[in-house]
Scaffold this motif. Structure first.
Motif, PDB file in Angstrom:
ATOM      1  N   LEU A 104      36.316  40.308  38.674  1.00 15.50           N
ATOM      2  CA  LEU A 104      37.356  40.358  39.690  1.00 15.50           C
ATOM      3  C   LEU A 104      38.045  41.720  39.793  1.00 15.50           C
ATOM      4  N   ARG A 127      51.233  37.102  33.158  1.00 11.53           N
ATOM      5  CA  ARG A 127      49.879  37.445  32.699  1.00 11.53           C
ATOM      6  C   ARG A 127      48.890  36.305  32.852  1.00 11.53           C
ATOM      7  N   GLY A 184      48.870  34.604  35.665  1.00 12.79           N
ATOM      8  CA  GLY A 184      48.751  34.429  37.106  1.00 12.79           C
ATOM      9  C   GLY A 184      47.294  34.533  37.541  1.00 12.79           C
ATOM     10  N   LEU A 191      40.869  38.707  45.757  1.00 16.05           N
ATOM     11  CA  LEU A 191      39.564  38.211  46.208  1.00 16.05           C
ATOM     12  C   LEU A 191      39.769  37.026  47.167  1.00 16.05           C
ATOM     13  N   SER A 222      52.279  33.344  38.181  1.00 22.74           N
ATOM     14  CA  SER A 222      53.023  34.558  37.912  1.00 22.74           C
ATOM     15  C   SER A 222      52.773  35.028  36.487  1.00 22.74           C
ATOM     16  N   GLN A 250      45.144  31.329  55.868  1.00 22.46           N
ATOM     17  CA  GLN A 250      44.980  32.752  55.678  1.00 22.46           C
ATOM     18  C   GLN A 250      44.385  33.437  56.899  1.00 22.46           C
ATOM     19  N   ALA A 303      42.420  36.226  40.731  1.00 23.35           N
ATOM     20  CA  ALA A 303      41.546  36.349  41.905  1.00 23.35           C
ATOM     21  C   ALA A 303      42.333  36.368  43.204  1.00 23.35           C
ATOM     22  N   ASN A 356      43.975  25.132  34.162  1.00 24.23           N
ATOM     23  CA  ASN A 356      45.386  25.327  34.436  1.00 24.23           C
ATOM     24  C   ASN A 356      46.171  24.032  34.352  1.00 24.23           C
ATOM     25  N   VAL A 381      30.995  33.061  44.764  1.00 20.88           N
ATOM     26  CA  VAL A 381      31.279  33.172  43.325  1.00 20.88           C
ATOM     27  C   VAL A 381      29.994  33.059  42.511  1.00 20.88           C
TER      28      VAL A 381
END
Ligand code: HEM
Length: 329
Positions: free
Chosen positions: A54, A258, A260, A266, A256, A143, A263, A13, A101
């Protein structure tokens, strides 16, 4: 190999990823580890990851893996608690997610295979200047998605209460990660020229979306620097639908569109159940008055500048975790 791919997804990324229509570009060229044309290998891998690893079915099938690994972590924390030793939360979180993973992709956890996930991680780091620590390290903070839920899950009478708590806790997680996104920059390249905000951007312009700034922008968030989980407490009524859509444009934790993060659900599941277990089963103490929340910016990701170290104290000794984990994961 697939696991390697996922672990280094964030390298892709942030450093060397090119976006659609760039058929001739080379991926992972900074590492020397993998070189492949975007159009073939990467599309295949992406499809494989999204559908086989996923997808909803895969997540249901891997439930026992997550429960297993969570139980393993609980064992470690119990042991540390008994010995009154402190735990490096960041390190344990990385082991947990790494093992989950790896087991989902290869059927083996790093711990089983080599005894020490750290050595695997350092190999990966050398091979690709890996930023494996990135997303996993900050996960631990925000989280609180399913905190306290599992006790009540089995009792129908608490179902509504469950829903309320889930929304509330999910809101806590979202707010913490709004203020501390592990992936603060997302790269994009324009397929074709277009006008944005009055500026014409020619084809192939490279754009870095500053997620960190967007998620603290006073033009789109009320009191952006305040920790206010209630800003995410939208109800399911139709009036709120519009609000939710608007929020999707400014809440870019998982990117954001396609490209994005595939996971995201998950990630919420793993982090939610992990934090839930940690809070249900243990009290935690730290040295000093408060946690040092200073962050550092490494390899295009944000992480805590200082290790997060706590000592666990067992709170619930006869807790039927197995059942609750099965329900939650
Ligand atoms: C809280 C945890 C996580 C955060 C905040 C996060 C965030 C992100 C972000 C911001 C992107 C870039 C999205 C874009 O360019 O629009 C991304 C991509 C990606 N993430 Fe995550 N991620 C998380 C966890 C995970 C996990 C656990 C996995 C794998 C099991 C994963 C796999 C991927 C993959 C494969 C991509 C590349 C998608 C593509 O390029 O099409 N992420 N993630």
């Amino acid at each position: 190999f697939c696991a390697y791919e996922i672990f280094t997804a964030h390298d892709v990324n942030f450093s060397s990823r090119n976006l659609p229509t760039n058929e001739g570009s080379i991926l992972f060229d900074t590492s020397g580890f993998v070189t492949a044309p975007y159009g073939g290998y990467f599309k295949f891998m992406k499809k494989l990851i999204v559908t086989k690893l996923l997808g909803p079915n895969a997540q249901v099938q891997s439930r026992s893996i997550r429960a297993d690994e969570l139980e393993r972590l609980r064992g470690i924390l119990l042991d540390k608690g008994r010995k009154k030793e402190s735990v490096d939360i960041n390190k344990e979180a990385r082991k947990l997610v790494g093992n989950i993973v790896a087991r989902m992709t290869m059927g083996r956890s790093f711990t089983q295979e080599n005894g020490d996930i750290e050595s695997i991680q350092s190999l990966v780091a050398k091979a690709n200047a890996s930023k494996i620590k990135t997303a996993l390290s900050v996960l631990i903070f925000g989280q609180l998605e399913k905190l306290g839920i599992s006790w009540f899950k089995k009792r129908t009478v608490f179902k509504n209460f469950d829903r309320l708590l889930e929304r509330f806790l999910r809101a806590l997680a979202m707010e913490a990660l709004r203020l501390h996104p592990p992936a603060p920059i997302i790269p994009r390249e324009f397929n074709q020229g277009c006008t944005v905000g009055g500026f014409f951007l020619p084809e192939k312009t490279k754009l870095l979306v500053n997620v960190y700034a967007v998620m603290r922008d006073p033009n789109v968030w009320e009191n952006p620097l305040e920790f206010k989980p209630e800003r995410f407490l939208t109800s399911s009524s139709s009036g709120q639908e519009e609000k939710r859509k608007r929020q999707a444009l400014k809440y870019l934790l998982f990117g954001s569109g396609r490209r994005g993060c595939p996971a995201s659900s998950l990630a919420y599941m793993i982090v939610g159940t992990t934090i839930g277990m940690m809070v249900q089963c243990f009290d935690w103490s730290i040295k000093g008055e408060k946690v040092n929340m200073d962050e550092c910016f490494k390899e295009f990701t944000r992480a805590m500048a200082y290790p997060l170290t706590f000592t666990p104290f067992t709170r619930i000794s006869t807790f039927d975790l197995e059942n609750s984990l099965n329900l939650q994961t």
